[in-house]
Design a protein around this motif. Sequence first.
Motif, PDB file in Angstrom:
ATOM      1  N   ALA A 189       0.747  -1.253  -0.030  1.00 18.67           N
ATOM      2  CA  ALA A 189      -0.083   0.021  -0.051  1.00 18.67           C
ATOM      3  C   ALA A 189       0.793   1.226   0.085  1.00 18.67           C
ATOM      4  O   ALA A 189       2.049   1.379   0.643  1.00 18.67           O
ATOM      5  N   GLN A 190       0.621   2.265  -0.957  1.00 13.82           N
ATOM      6  CA  GLN A 190       0.891   3.573  -0.833  1.00 13.82           C
ATOM      7  C   GLN A 190       0.038   4.584  -0.265  1.00 13.82           C
ATOM      8  O   GLN A 190      -1.301   4.548  -0.948  1.00 13.82           O
ATOM      9  N   THR A 191       0.369   5.474   0.618  1.00 12.30           N
ATOM     10  CA  THR A 191      -0.589   6.528   1.104  1.00 12.30           C
ATOM     11  C   THR A 191       0.244   7.675   1.268  1.00 12.30           C
ATOM     12  O   THR A 191       1.488   7.654   1.370  1.00 12.30           O
ATOM     13  N   SER A 192      -0.444   8.943   1.336  1.00 10.13           N
ATOM     14  CA  SER A 192       0.159  10.104   1.505  1.00 10.13           C
ATOM     15  C   SER A 192      -0.514  11.316   2.177  1.00 10.13           C
ATOM     16  O   SER A 192      -2.040  11.052   2.333  1.00 10.13           O
ATOM     17  N   THR A 193      -0.106  12.401   2.271  1.00 11.61           N
ATOM     18  CA  THR A 193      -0.831  13.550   2.769  1.00 11.61           C
ATOM     19  C   THR A 193      -1.555  14.178   1.431  1.00 11.61           C
ATOM     20  O   THR A 193      -1.366  13.549   0.364  1.00 11.61           O
ATOM     21  N   ASP A 194      -2.602  14.715   1.835  1.00 11.97           N
ATOM     22  CA  ASP A 194      -3.551  15.235   0.770  1.00 11.97           C
ATOM     23  C   ASP A 194      -2.897  15.945  -0.528  1.00 11.97           C
ATOM     24  O   ASP A 194      -3.545  15.888  -1.687  1.00 11.97           O
ATOM     25  N   LEU A 195      -1.741  16.716  -0.497  1.00 13.97           N
ATOM     26  CA  LEU A 195      -1.333  17.306  -1.606  1.00 13.97           C
ATOM     27  C   LEU A 195      -1.145  16.308  -2.722  1.00 13.97           C
ATOM     28  O   LEU A 195      -1.391  16.700  -4.192  1.00 13.97           O
TER      29      LEU A 195
END
Length: 661
Positions: A287-293
């Motif tokens: 899985a890859q996730t990030s902050t919203d930018l």
Amino acid sequence: MATTVRRAVLNLPAAPLGPENPLPPLRTPAPPPVLAARERAGLRADMARQLGHRPLRTVLPARLLDGYGRERTPTDLDAVVIENDRLRVTVLPGLGGRIHSLHHKPTGRELLHRNPVLQPAAFALNGAWFAGGIEWNIGATGHTTLTCAPLHAALVPAPDGGTMVRLWEWERLRDLPFQVDLWLPDDSDFLHVGVRIRNPHEQPAPVYWWSNIAVPETPDTRILVPADEAWHFGYDHTLTRVGVPAAGGLDHTYPLRSEYPADHFYELPDEARRWIAALDADGHGLAQTSTDLLRGRKLFRWGHGRGGRRWQEWLSGPEGGGYAEIQAGLARTQLEHVPLEAGAAFSWLESYGPLSADPAVVHGRDWAAATGEAAARLEEALPREEVAAAYAAWLPHADTEPGEVLATGSGWGALEVLRGGHRLPGTPFFLATLGEQQSPWVELLEHGTLPKPSPEEPPGPTPVSRPWRDMLETADADPHTEYHLGIAQWHADDRAQAVRSWERGLECGPAPRWPLLRCLAVAAEENGRPDHAAELYAEAFADLTTSGTTDLAASEAGGALLVALARETVEAQLSAGRPEEARALLTGLPETVRERGRFRLLLAQALVAEGDTGAARAIFDAGLEVADLREGAGILGELWASVSDEPLPDAYDFRMSPPEA
């Protein structure tokens, strides 16, 4: 165990990159797709603006990397290993900072497609690219020009008191510095990646970023993402809104269920958590996730068709296995460039790690249930608030000056800091990194004059930004200065003035004429004058091969120049309908050049143009490998159809879209 960082050596069968192509790339090897205004009608306003925002016309000031082959030998590659008791991360700072491996120790699973070979292929904006791992794409639509280039790397204190690895460079297509901080907290299953792109200039700059993640592909691999719609972009270069997970009766979230390669850019709701995952038949994967930018998410699939499978083998070897790409970017699609205001920065945090979910739900017919299950398991493994907190903890450390140096990148950032006086805390571009390619430009900056090169050496690279162009315009005129000035003007799309500069250079006095003649030949081609271009190319090639006193093929630089100019000259003769001249030039080349796959392909094209299809067919029958075959190129299929009524052999089938009826 506490997180450790150590140097290592990775040994892979690798094909050498070869030298840079010394000819300035006055046009892009593959022009980026641009949607017509009518195709942008009806799109959201920000998306429509960004789709047409400052696409590249050239890859200047970068140089092409097209001198590689396909003969692989065991090669030692410098690596950096970041490790705790959960993950082992292997990074290649000398190859764009690529993460080669992300190994989950408790399960023994490799989360990425770990390519067993290093085989360059013509996928990057400037040529050489290789498959596998996690790649940091910055610059413009496509794979970055830094994909095979060294980055600066050093140790930096991490927010938790441990150690991070910082990668940084000056991206030259958009003239912007950037950094990638790799932070693996103790006992964490997730690698955090802090990214910052800064604009130190007095005007806005277009920004492109996509983190490209190669993941293992099986018939049951499914891509999960919190979206019900996507933008489909195929090799017909049309952008179409489709449903997720299925369109046209086909569930495209399984990459191997589709026949042909394509992109799916997912339309994430504004309030949705940013994430994407690739899970196997048992519900395990990455899985890859990030902050919203970092709002964009994408799937690229090769598909199960013959062309896609051939490309997979071409890039990873017969034992490499298949892969798909999941990606994360600043915009909805990779056709967009996002404006970054003067003096501002974009920054965000990404996280990469293992994910396991109920396979019955993940692979069930209910898409909402499948994505909900994956989202819930991700929230358990790494809550959204924890990612936001990690970003808030990392950001104050982005300015921390690096400590122990692990690797050194190019000297171009140091040159720009010297010219512009930029203050860039956290990413120092030391004057000690200035090298041979930057030396003439230091002279121009400090003394207003560009030193003359040795007549036996090809001109070096040209900085093309406005400040350098202004300095070239006020420097003493001579053939060498006019050559570089014309390149800077061409980059600025002042093409008529570029031609005048090159013509003045020819009038300035004795000097090698071929650099200027070659630039004028490209200009003639771009202006729709193929006959004039062919004549100028022939004159340039004759000047190169008759005016020098040294054997061009005897040195690496000379050999690269001979190959590059010979190829362009032959292609120009073919474009002008002069196959006899093309074949005569090919015959006069050294055997080591003639036997390259690209030149054997050119010979086959010349033979077909002359009507000798039997001799052209013999080239295919003997076996033909064109190392720098470009993604999406259909030349092999087209040429085969000219010499045979038989089906295209598998070895030559690189088709990325259905053949025409």
